[in-house]
Design a protein around this motif. Structure first.
Motif, PDB file in Angstrom:
ATOM      1  N   TRP A 248       2.984   1.064   0.470  1.00 13.49           N
ATOM      2  CA  TRP A 248       1.924   0.948   1.755  1.00 13.49           C
ATOM      3  C   TRP A 248       0.948   1.890   1.361  1.00 13.49           C
ATOM      4  O   TRP A 248       1.294   3.167   0.721  1.00 13.49           O
ATOM      5  CB  TRP A 248       2.585   1.385   3.103  1.00 13.49           C
ATOM      6  CG  TRP A 248       3.064   0.165   3.587  1.00 13.49           C
ATOM      7  CD1 TRP A 248       3.009  -1.281   3.323  1.00 13.49           C
ATOM      8  CD2 TRP A 248       3.613   0.179   5.110  1.00 13.49           C
ATOM      9  NE1 TRP A 248       3.493  -1.993   4.248  1.00 13.49           N
ATOM     10  CE2 TRP A 248       3.826  -1.363   5.401  1.00 13.49           C
ATOM     11  CE3 TRP A 248       3.849   0.980   6.022  1.00 13.49           C
ATOM     12  CZ2 TRP A 248       4.579  -1.598   6.640  1.00 13.49           C
ATOM     13  CZ3 TRP A 248       4.492   0.669   7.291  1.00 13.49           C
ATOM     14  CH2 TRP A 248       4.694  -0.766   7.605  1.00 13.49           C
ATOM     15  N   THR A 249      -0.213   1.947   1.683  1.00 14.61           N
ATOM     16  CA  THR A 249      -1.406   3.034   1.591  1.00 14.61           C
ATOM     17  C   THR A 249      -1.031   3.878   2.801  1.00 14.61           C
ATOM     18  O   THR A 249      -0.246   3.707   3.651  1.00 14.61           O
ATOM     19  CB  THR A 249      -2.644   2.412   1.864  1.00 14.61           C
ATOM     20  OG1 THR A 249      -2.690   1.867   3.214  1.00 14.61           O
ATOM     21  CG2 THR A 249      -2.960   1.387   0.907  1.00 14.61           C
ATOM     22  N   ARG A 250      -1.452   5.133   2.700  1.00 14.40           N
ATOM     23  CA  ARG A 250      -1.221   6.266   3.484  1.00 14.40           C
ATOM     24  C   ARG A 250      -1.796   5.560   5.015  1.00 14.40           C
ATOM     25  O   ARG A 250      -1.114   5.901   6.121  1.00 14.40           O
ATOM     26  CB  ARG A 250      -2.133   7.445   3.389  1.00 14.40           C
ATOM     27  CG  ARG A 250      -1.732   8.632   4.214  1.00 14.40           C
ATOM     28  CD  ARG A 250      -0.563   9.215   4.609  1.00 14.40           C
ATOM     29  NE  ARG A 250       0.372   9.348   3.372  1.00 14.40           N
ATOM     30  CZ  ARG A 250       1.580   9.617   3.200  1.00 14.40           C
ATOM     31  NH1 ARG A 250       2.507   9.220   4.251  1.00 14.40           N
ATOM     32  NH2 ARG A 250       1.948   9.752   2.150  1.00 14.40           N
TER      33      ARG A 250
ATOM     34  N   GLU B   5       5.813  10.130  -0.121  1.00 18.97           N
ATOM     35  CA  GLU B   5       6.011   8.829  -0.467  1.00 18.97           C
ATOM     36  C   GLU B   5       6.232   7.678   0.652  1.00 18.97           C
ATOM     37  O   GLU B   5       6.955   7.845   1.329  1.00 18.97           O
ATOM     38  CB  GLU B   5       7.421   8.688  -1.303  1.00 18.97           C
ATOM     39  CG  GLU B   5       7.473   7.233  -1.931  1.00 18.97           C
ATOM     40  CD  GLU B   5       8.823   6.881  -2.443  1.00 18.97           C
ATOM     41  OE1 GLU B   5       9.888   7.275  -2.238  1.00 18.97           O
ATOM     42  OE2 GLU B   5       8.949   5.846  -3.497  1.00 18.97           O
ATOM     43  N   PRO B   6       4.958   6.929   0.660  1.00 22.33           N
ATOM     44  CA  PRO B   6       5.003   6.079   1.724  1.00 22.33           C
ATOM     45  C   PRO B   6       5.961   4.930   1.495  1.00 22.33           C
ATOM     46  O   PRO B   6       6.629   4.912   0.672  1.00 22.33           O
ATOM     47  CB  PRO B   6       3.635   5.484   1.775  1.00 22.33           C
ATOM     48  CG  PRO B   6       2.937   5.816   0.315  1.00 22.33           C
ATOM     49  CD  PRO B   6       3.665   6.980  -0.235  1.00 22.33           C
TER      50      PRO B   6
ATOM     51  N   ARG C 252       9.130  -0.544 -12.079  1.00 25.06           N
ATOM     52  CA  ARG C 252       8.298  -1.418 -12.544  1.00 25.06           C
ATOM     53  C   ARG C 252       9.389  -2.623 -13.175  1.00 25.06           C
ATOM     54  O   ARG C 252      10.321  -2.421 -13.758  1.00 25.06           O
ATOM     55  CB  ARG C 252       7.454  -1.053 -13.707  1.00 25.06           C
ATOM     56  CG  ARG C 252       6.368  -0.221 -13.320  1.00 25.06           C
ATOM     57  CD  ARG C 252       5.931   0.845 -14.216  1.00 25.06           C
ATOM     58  NE  ARG C 252       5.911   0.272 -15.703  1.00 25.06           N
ATOM     59  CZ  ARG C 252       4.485  -0.216 -16.022  1.00 25.06           C
ATOM     60  NH1 ARG C 252       3.362  -0.025 -15.148  1.00 25.06           N
ATOM     61  NH2 ARG C 252       4.476  -0.658 -17.118  1.00 25.06           N
TER      62      ARG C 252
ATOM     63  N   HIS D 108       1.677  -6.802  -7.748  1.00 24.80           N
ATOM     64  CA  HIS D 108       1.533  -5.931  -6.578  1.00 24.80           C
ATOM     65  C   HIS D 108       1.114  -6.474  -5.330  1.00 24.80           C
ATOM     66  O   HIS D 108       0.134  -7.473  -5.379  1.00 24.80           O
ATOM     67  CB  HIS D 108       0.525  -4.862  -6.945  1.00 24.80           C
ATOM     68  CG  HIS D 108       1.209  -4.116  -7.997  1.00 24.80           C
ATOM     69  ND1 HIS D 108       1.603  -2.741  -8.005  1.00 24.80           N
ATOM     70  CD2 HIS D 108       1.038  -4.077  -9.471  1.00 24.80           C
ATOM     71  CE1 HIS D 108       2.108  -2.197  -8.968  1.00 24.80           C
ATOM     72  NE2 HIS D 108       1.781  -3.109 -10.190  1.00 24.80           N
TER      73      HIS D 108
ATOM     74  N   SER E 126       8.395   3.331  -5.329  1.00 24.40           N
ATOM     75  CA  SER E 126       7.117   3.080  -5.585  1.00 24.40           C
ATOM     76  C   SER E 126       6.794   3.116  -7.182  1.00 24.40           C
ATOM     77  O   SER E 126       5.833   2.800  -7.541  1.00 24.40           O
ATOM     78  CB  SER E 126       6.159   3.846  -4.974  1.00 24.40           C
ATOM     79  OG  SER E 126       6.579   5.340  -5.029  1.00 24.40           O
ATOM     80  N   ASP E 127       7.714   3.561  -8.022  1.00 17.33           N
ATOM     81  CA  ASP E 127       7.441   3.686  -9.338  1.00 17.33           C
ATOM     82  C   ASP E 127       8.310   2.492 -10.111  1.00 17.33           C
ATOM     83  O   ASP E 127       7.891   2.227 -11.362  1.00 17.33           O
ATOM     84  CB  ASP E 127       8.255   5.045  -9.941  1.00 17.33           C
ATOM     85  CG  ASP E 127       7.478   6.056  -9.225  1.00 17.33           C
ATOM     86  OD1 ASP E 127       6.304   6.143  -9.042  1.00 17.33           O
ATOM     87  OD2 ASP E 127       8.175   7.155  -9.047  1.00 17.33           O
TER      88      ASP E 127
ATOM     89  N   TYR F 265      11.141   6.632  -8.253  1.00 16.15           N
ATOM     90  CA  TYR F 265      11.124   6.193  -6.921  1.00 16.15           C
ATOM     91  C   TYR F 265      10.852   4.910  -6.651  1.00 16.15           C
ATOM     92  O   TYR F 265      10.470   4.220  -7.658  1.00 16.15           O
ATOM     93  CB  TYR F 265      10.163   7.124  -6.018  1.00 16.15           C
ATOM     94  CG  TYR F 265      10.434   8.614  -6.138  1.00 16.15           C
ATOM     95  CD1 TYR F 265      10.832   9.199  -5.272  1.00 16.15           C
ATOM     96  CD2 TYR F 265       9.622   9.372  -6.991  1.00 16.15           C
ATOM     97  CE1 TYR F 265      11.030  10.616  -5.064  1.00 16.15           C
ATOM     98  CE2 TYR F 265       9.808  10.728  -7.343  1.00 16.15           C
ATOM     99  CZ  TYR F 265      10.500  11.084  -6.353  1.00 16.15           C
ATOM    100  OH  TYR F 265      10.403  12.703  -6.045  1.00 16.15           O
TER     101      TYR F 265
ATOM    102  N   THR G 244      -2.357  -5.908 -10.565  1.00 17.78           N
ATOM    103  CA  THR G 244      -2.419  -4.393 -10.342  1.00 17.78           C
ATOM    104  C   THR G 244      -2.790  -4.390  -8.808  1.00 17.78           C
ATOM    105  O   THR G 244      -3.304  -5.233  -8.023  1.00 17.78           O
ATOM    106  CB  THR G 244      -3.505  -3.782 -10.891  1.00 17.78           C
ATOM    107  OG1 THR G 244      -5.002  -4.329 -10.652  1.00 17.78           O
ATOM    108  CG2 THR G 244      -3.551  -4.208 -12.460  1.00 17.78           C
ATOM    109  N   SER G 245      -2.465  -3.337  -8.152  1.00 18.22           N
ATOM    110  CA  SER G 245      -3.086  -3.087  -6.710  1.00 18.22           C
ATOM    111  C   SER G 245      -4.340  -3.086  -6.563  1.00 18.22           C
ATOM    112  O   SER G 245      -4.742  -3.198  -5.381  1.00 18.22           O
ATOM    113  CB  SER G 245      -2.252  -1.777  -6.280  1.00 18.22           C
ATOM    114  OG  SER G 245      -2.736  -0.665  -7.226  1.00 18.22           O
ATOM    115  N   HIS G 246      -5.269  -2.764  -7.555  1.00 15.17           N
ATOM    116  CA  HIS G 246      -6.600  -2.692  -7.565  1.00 15.17           C
ATOM    117  C   HIS G 246      -7.062  -4.021  -7.071  1.00 15.17           C
ATOM    118  O   HIS G 246      -7.914  -4.150  -6.359  1.00 15.17           O
ATOM    119  CB  HIS G 246      -7.078  -1.981  -8.788  1.00 15.17           C
ATOM    120  CG  HIS G 246      -8.779  -2.069  -8.732  1.00 15.17           C
ATOM    121  ND1 HIS G 246      -9.690  -1.163  -7.902  1.00 15.17           N
ATOM    122  CD2 HIS G 246      -9.610  -2.858  -9.237  1.00 15.17           C
ATOM    123  CE1 HIS G 246     -10.754  -1.395  -8.096  1.00 15.17           C
ATOM    124  NE2 HIS G 246     -10.843  -2.433  -8.952  1.00 15.17           N
ATOM    125  N   GLN G 247      -6.625  -5.106  -8.171  1.00 11.00           N
ATOM    126  CA  GLN G 247      -6.989  -6.284  -7.755  1.00 11.00           C
ATOM    127  C   GLN G 247      -6.513  -6.776  -6.481  1.00 11.00           C
ATOM    128  O   GLN G 247      -7.209  -7.713  -5.891  1.00 11.00           O
ATOM    129  CB  GLN G 247      -6.362  -7.260  -8.923  1.00 11.00           C
ATOM    130  CG  GLN G 247      -6.974  -7.056 -10.223  1.00 11.00           C
ATOM    131  CD  GLN G 247      -6.224  -7.564 -11.601  1.00 11.00           C
ATOM    132  OE1 GLN G 247      -5.111  -7.188 -11.939  1.00 11.00           O
ATOM    133  NE2 GLN G 247      -6.927  -8.838 -12.060  1.00 11.00           N
TER     134      GLN G 247
END
Lengths: 681, 158
Positions: free
Chosen positions: A406-408, A328-329, A217, A223, A214-215, A212, A265-268
């Motif tokens: 996007w986040t939810r 999927e957002p 890479r 990110h 969002s997948d 998708y 990363t999306s976390h960072q």
């Protein structure tokens, strides 16, 4: 006049042959284009409006190119069937390239149930023309009359032998004009259409291999995340990004009020957003508590006055804003190469997103390529290109490919909603069930479905736009779901007023709508409307509706909890008819899906907002239908092979809410007039 | 702060350099590139991110990397063996229990967790167990049928 050599169609033809290799290429045209083409045989002008291409390669493989996209409605499958049917080949030999703005012809978008009634016939016509062109090549090759040849399994066969499509298509590039008069296979003779061909590539999905948006890479990809205002309309007062900038691997983008970060990363990236200190000046914003007064109060057209001597039964119905909640957002990956950007994104309108990105970035449209991987649903909620623009901006600033998912909470807060609305209905009915007056004024949620299918002389319906405090837009079936809710609830009330059975009342007033009558009768029989009675605490209700060529009747049994007043749908019988059925199993899936999605808007879903914030912007606060909400579901398909096929993504959602409301009335004597339906406790 | 952690995913050991407070979902998708596991809500409400952690169906979006250390993890990519689909994957295909397909990985992993602890669930047990997973396309009835079919197939293999 533009020369044929420079004509855009000629240019795309050459480009396609470069990508797909030599072979036979046929353009499908929208109906206006078809007329142009017939003229073209008399003159040099090329047709203007190509809607799809079909390419038969020298390996015999068939490629269909269309601007439609796959969002779970299984258009990829039905378009494969359409091409395979008319070319007399197996679906495995067909590949469909969808939603790549560099390769496929312009398409307005995948919405409005248009793929089935518009794109499928065009693909069929182009495929049939390709078949006839192949026959023509064979007849010339063998020096025989084309009428003596037949087409089977990817081969043209005659008395002098047999040649595969690949052999016939090989050599130099051939373009065959579409034949407007080409014979299409009648539905009664379909071998591929009309069958339940499984979803194309389904195995990729159950193994988690499907990529998708969002997948996606790309090596070196970062990110991205955007700093959001805490409330709608808030203005940035001050900003300090120094801590975020100091974080390892983090890029900060500051372009006016557009503040974003990118990180490995999306976390960072999220940590970097948290590290930004921003002060905002809030703006005054309305609250969902006052919404219906607001929508009714600021309509742009004044409501007409009713004459005082008309006997009236009037009622006001309301509908809350609801969110699409595609699982999927919104997501996009943007990659720049020189001045050109390629964006992979989940959208229903790739040719709408392309100019959005071009305008936002100040670049020519030709420098934007939008590709749509098969997407994690849309339901009318993905017409826009927010993440595509954000990813393109951040990627340009940081000089690397960037993914924005996007986040939810972002999806709930910054996408758009199905509009809230108010319907005011005035009506009058004689004791024998004859409707004498029907007037409906809609505020804000729009005109779709506002025309009544029932027999009444000079109905008056009008839709009044309002200034919506929230961003609103398309949704599966648009405003028709609410307008149908109001009408079907009101019809139920009228039947009760005159003491007539509500099915009989409808059938009496649907003299010009035999297809609606047919679905009502079939559903009533399966449900046992006339022959069974609801148990104590339960109620039966029905509703019907028509939209975009689909006809739905929904009969339900509900149970109402005596203490909590919670409404549970125990059983639902749905009958649907949309002409000749292209794929029975996928049609069933669309009907079940529409009905179950409709349960949410009927029973639970309502966006709450205050001071410019969405208060329930997460799934723990916004209830959507779950496994435990599913009633015993029975779906009846009426196959009308004598009628053109219409789409099924929308109409099935429109009758479930009023059917439930009418059943609740039968169980409790309380008439619910607002979506979602909630009994006072 | 980044630290080095070892994770066992689908029977393969991986070294991961990441902040232990990172969600397991982000590690699986972004560090290890196993994108079959999906983000849906970030708060454990939709089930799209479900993996088996120590055999238990677990919402990887609300599980940190630190919490996952030392327990074997199975993701959707780990179900297919030598080109043979897991009975649940096969049953989802057979029943056409997918439309857009985005929820399917999480559905199958949740169901795998159920069948591991209860190989012959009743319909009510399936519905109860699966009610933490959301499908917006409305594939629920087909999914219940698929899980039943898979349970029967797996019992038959014993």
């Amino acid at each position: 006049m533009i020369s044929a050599e420079q004509h855009p169609i000629e240019l795309s033809r050459r480009k396609l042959l470069k990508v797909l290799g030599s072979g036979l290429l046929v353009a499908a045209f929208v109906p206006e284009g078809l007329a142009n083409l017939i003229d073209q045989r008399r003159g040099p002008q090329l047709p203007q409006v190509v809607s799809a291409w079909i390419h038969v390669g020298t390996d015999g493989k068939v490629t269909v190119l269309t601007g439609k996209v796959e969002v779970g409605q299984n258009a990829r499958t039905s378009l494969t069937q359409a091409a395979a049917e008319e070319l007399h080949i197996s679906p495995e030999s067909v590949r469909v390239i969808m939603g790549d703005t560099d390769l496929v012809p312009y398409d307005m978008g995948t919405f409005g149930s248009m793929t089935t009634p518009n794109m499928v016939p065009q693909i069929r016509r182009a495929a049939a023309s390709a078949r006839e062109a192949l026959v023509d090549i064979a007849s010339k090759k063998w020096g025989v009359d084309g009428k003596t040849l037949r087409v089977e399994n990817g081969h043209v066969i005659g008395q002098k032998g047999s040649a595969s499509f690949g052999e016939l298509a090989s050599g130099k590039a051939i373009s065959a004009p579409i034949d407007a008069a080409v014979a299409l296979t009648p539905a009664t003779d379909w071998k591929v259409l009309g069958t339940s061909l499984p979803k194309i590539d389904a195995r990729e999905f159950v193994t988690g291999k499907h990529v998708y948006s969002s997948d996606v890479r790309i090596p070196g990809m970062l990110h991205g995340k955007v700093l959001r205002a805490p409330s709608y309309g808030a203005k940035l007062k001050s900003i300090d990004t120094s801590k975020a900038k100091a974080m390892s691997g983090v890029h900060v983008v500051e372009e006016g009020e557009f503040i974003a970060v990118a990180a490995p990363t999306s976390h960072q990236a999220q940590q970097a957003i948290y590290a930004i200190k921003a002060e905002w000046t809030p703006a005054e914003q309305p609250s969902s508590k006052d919404i219906f007064k607001l929508l009714r109060g600021n309509e742009q057209t004044p409501a007409p006055q009713m004459p005082a001597d008309v006997p009236q039964i009037g009622d006001t119905y309301t509908c809350a804003y609801i969110a699409h909640v595609p699982l999927e957002p919104r997501a996009a990956v943007a990659e720049w190469k020189g001045s050109k950007v390629t964006i992979q994104t989940g959208t229903q309108r790739p040719f709408g997103v392309r100019p959005e990105v071009a305008t936002a970035l100040g670049i020519p449209e030709a420098d934007v390529r939008v590709l749509v991987p098969d997407t994690g649903s849309g339901y009318g909620g993905k017409h826009s290109g927010e993440t595509a623009i954000e990813a393109a901006r951040i990627a340009k600033a940081v000089g690397k490919a960037v993914s924005v998912v996007w986040t939810r909470q972002e999806e709930f807060s910054f996408a758009y909603f199905r509009p809230a609305g108010v319907d005011q209905i005035y009506s009058a009915v004689k004791k024998d069930g004859t409707l004498v007056t029907w007037e409906c004024d809609n505020y804000n949620s729009g005109p779709p479905g506002i025309e009544t299918p029932y027999d009444v002389e000079s109905p008056r319906v009008q839709s009044h736009p309002s200034h919506s405090p929230l961003r609103q837009g398309s949704y599966r079936c648009l405003g028709a779901t609410f307008n149908n809710f109001a009408r079907e609830t009101h019809m139920d009330r009228l039947a009760h007023e005159i003491g007539m059975d509500s099915l009989e009342f409808r059938l009496k007033n649907l003299q010009k709508m035999p297809r609606l009558q047919a679905v009502l009768k079939a559903a009533a029989e399966r449900f046992g409307w006339a022959t069974t009675k609801a148990p104590a605490g339960h109620g039966y209700g029905l509703a019907c509706g028509t939209d975009k060529g689909g006809y739905i009747a929904t009969f339900v049994e509900v149970a109402v909890d005596t203490d909590t007043k919670a409404i549970r749908v125990v059983r639902a019988v749905n009958t649907f008819e949309c002409g000749a059925i292209l794929n029975p199993d996928h049609l069933r899936n669309q009907i079940e899906g529409g009905v179950l999605m409709g349960l949410g808007g009927a029973l639970f879903e309502a966006i709450e907002f205050e001071n410019g914030r969405i208060l329930n912007n997460r799934l723990s606060r916004y209830r959507v239908p779950r496994f435990s909400d599913v009633p015993k579901l029975e779906t009846i398909l009426l196959d009308r092979k004598d009628l053109p096929s219409a789409g099924a993504g929308e109409a099935p959602i429109m009758a479930i809410a009023p059917a439930i409301g009418n059943a609740v009335f039968a169980a409790t004597n309380v008439r619910l007039k607002s979506m979602p339906l909630r009994l006072p406790t | 702060m980044k630290s080095s952690t070892e994770l066992e995913i689908n029977s393969v050991k991986h070294k991961v350099e990441a902040d232990p407070s990172t969600s397991l979902l982000e590690v699986i998708r972004q560090e290890l590139g196993l994108t079959g596991t999906k983000y849906g809500c970030g708060e454990g409400q939709c089930g799209a991110c479900t993996v088996l952690l120590g055999g238990q169906p677990t919402r990887s979006c609300i599980t940190t990397l630190g919490e996952a250390v030392g327990l074997p993890i199975t993701t959707i990519e780990g179900l297919e063996k030598n080109g043979r689909l897991h009975p649940l994957q096969q049953a989802f295909l057979d029943k056409a229990a997918l439309q857009c397909g985005y929820c399917v990985s999480g559905m199958i992993m949740s169901a795998a967790g159920l069948l591991a602890s209860n190989p012959t669930p009743s319909e009510a047990q399936i519905v109860e167990h699966m009610s933490g997973n959301i499908c917006r396309c409305g594939g629920y009835p087909r999914m219940v049928a698929a899980i039943k079919e898979a349970a029967e197939a797996m019992e038959g293999q014993k």
